[in-house]
Write a protein that holds these residues in place. Sequence first.
Motif, PDB file in Angstrom:
ATOM      1  N   ALA A  14      24.445 -22.539  19.728  1.00  0.00           N
ATOM      2  CA  ALA A  14      23.015 -22.698  19.460  1.00  0.00           C
ATOM      3  C   ALA A  14      22.603 -22.119  18.117  1.00  0.00           C
ATOM      4  O   ALA A  14      21.442 -22.238  17.722  1.00  0.00           O
ATOM      5  N   GLY A  15      23.541 -21.489  17.401  1.00  0.00           N
ATOM      6  CA  GLY A  15      23.245 -20.866  16.120  1.00  0.00           C
ATOM      7  C   GLY A  15      23.563 -21.775  14.946  1.00  0.00           C
ATOM      8  O   GLY A  15      23.641 -23.001  15.074  1.00  0.00           O
ATOM      9  N   VAL A  16      23.792 -21.138  13.797  1.00  0.00           N
ATOM     10  CA  VAL A  16      23.964 -21.899  12.554  1.00  0.00           C
ATOM     11  C   VAL A  16      25.422 -22.195  12.221  1.00  0.00           C
ATOM     12  O   VAL A  16      25.710 -22.797  11.179  1.00  0.00           O
ATOM     13  N   GLY A  17      26.366 -21.799  13.078  1.00  0.00           N
ATOM     14  CA  GLY A  17      27.780 -21.969  12.755  1.00  0.00           C
ATOM     15  C   GLY A  17      28.175 -23.392  12.426  1.00  0.00           C
ATOM     16  O   GLY A  17      28.928 -23.641  11.473  1.00  0.00           O
ATOM     17  N   GLY A  18      27.705 -24.343  13.209  1.00  0.00           N
ATOM     18  CA  GLY A  18      28.045 -25.736  12.943  1.00  0.00           C
ATOM     19  C   GLY A  18      27.544 -26.197  11.584  1.00  0.00           C
ATOM     20  O   GLY A  18      28.272 -26.851  10.824  1.00  0.00           O
ATOM     21  N   GLU A  19      26.302 -25.867  11.266  1.00  0.00           N
ATOM     22  CA  GLU A  19      25.733 -26.240   9.967  1.00  0.00           C
ATOM     23  C   GLU A  19      26.523 -25.591   8.828  1.00  0.00           C
ATOM     24  O   GLU A  19      26.812 -26.244   7.811  1.00  0.00           O
ATOM     25  N   LEU A  20      26.878 -24.321   8.988  1.00  0.00           N
ATOM     26  CA  LEU A  20      27.637 -23.629   7.952  1.00  0.00           C
ATOM     27  C   LEU A  20      28.986 -24.303   7.711  1.00  0.00           C
ATOM     28  O   LEU A  20      29.416 -24.485   6.567  1.00  0.00           O
ATOM     29  N   THR A  21      29.657 -24.675   8.798  1.00  0.00           N
ATOM     30  CA  THR A  21      30.964 -25.298   8.674  1.00  0.00           C
ATOM     31  C   THR A  21      30.869 -26.647   7.961  1.00  0.00           C
ATOM     32  O   THR A  21      31.692 -26.969   7.094  1.00  0.00           O
ATOM     33  N   LEU A  22      29.871 -27.447   8.319  1.00  0.00           N
ATOM     34  CA  LEU A  22      29.665 -28.734   7.658  1.00  0.00           C
ATOM     35  C   LEU A  22      29.411 -28.543   6.163  1.00  0.00           C
ATOM     36  O   LEU A  22      29.971 -29.257   5.324  1.00  0.00           O
ATOM     37  N   LYS A  23      28.561 -27.574   5.822  1.00  0.00           N
ATOM     38  CA  LYS A  23      28.239 -27.331   4.411  1.00  0.00           C
ATOM     39  C   LYS A  23      29.453 -26.792   3.660  1.00  0.00           C
ATOM     40  O   LYS A  23      29.652 -27.119   2.474  1.00  0.00           O
ATOM     41  N   ALA A  24      30.259 -25.951   4.321  1.00  0.00           N
ATOM     42  CA  ALA A  24      31.463 -25.438   3.663  1.00  0.00           C
ATOM     43  C   ALA A  24      32.430 -26.575   3.337  1.00  0.00           C
ATOM     44  O   ALA A  24      33.063 -26.581   2.279  1.00  0.00           O
ATOM     45  N   TRP A  25      32.546 -27.554   4.249  1.00  0.00           N
ATOM     46  CA  TRP A  25      33.423 -28.691   3.974  1.00  0.00           C
ATOM     47  C   TRP A  25      32.863 -29.529   2.828  1.00  0.00           C
ATOM     48  O   TRP A  25      33.617 -29.957   1.939  1.00  0.00           O
TER      49      TRP A  25
END
Length: 336
Positions: A14-25
């Motif tokens: 429910a946090g920002v981890g998914g968004e961070l991972t997408l942006k890192a890629w």
Amino acid sequence: MTMTPLAITMGEPAGVGGELTLKAWLDRDQAARPFFVLDDPARLTAIAAALDLPVPIKPIARPAEATAVFPTALPVLPVVLQAPVRTGRPDPANAPATIGAIEQAVGFALDGQVAGVVTNPIQKKTLQDAGFRHPGHTEFLAELASRAAAKPVDVAMMLACPELRVVPVTIHVSLAEAARSLTTDAIVRMGRITAAGLKELFGIAKPRLVIAGLNPHAGEQGAMGDEESRIIAPAIAALRKDGIAVQGPAPADTLFHPAARATYDAALCMYHDQALIPIKTIDFSGGVNVTLGLPFVRTSPDHGTALDIAGTGRADATSLKAALAMADDMARRRNA
């Protein structure tokens, strides 16, 4: 030459981890070490669509597949969630998936399938509500490593950025408990782990440590507390006997300006905020959490799940990218 990939864990769904991972890629360096994420592919696809992030998602079955996929799509090793994810609202039903992703990534690291583990932030209270009995990532990783080694593995939490490295001797306890629980043995143990980690992971041949005092003015010769003479000074003597270059007890209020930072490679701090306030002031976006003492590389962004901005597109991936770069650097150094 094919590089062994890094594994990123899902973190709190429910946090920002998914968004961070997408942006890192999206901001990936094609020459850098590839990575994959243990996550729900459908969840990541939905986040990418909602935030208009042009990230192709491709499921993989094993870590070795990540290297070929990485240049054109984000490799995802699927994790099954038990409940629908509501952005910003953690659900203990998904705790097993969060914990399982960490366990699986550690297993890959221990058997050499990944070069290191980069963990997205977890929501500790949510996991604990589901039966998780650890204060945080650091303690859980130590247990997993101990279980695999069939003996205790002693670890330390380091927060690092280009300008500063700090290690809190006490971590996820109240300030009152930190003062009560501080011991000479704990300081010596953290000092030894820190010195070894600086050599192995950072390539510093002769590490220089500084140890902060607990009290204002480092106790001012006992006028403001005796922990410096009673607990900290004996630890410094023991570390020096080990051949470690160490100074202190040093007043914490004069320990973190540029001239002081130039005199040491890492500062041992007596409690959580004494360590984290200076590093987050110096480099709020780029700090990295490193676990020293593990038989594998582990880094993490130096921030939490940011539930208040999850799903808004405002999450800053700087710290995750720094964690990936640091893990890559450490893996190269370990394998040199």
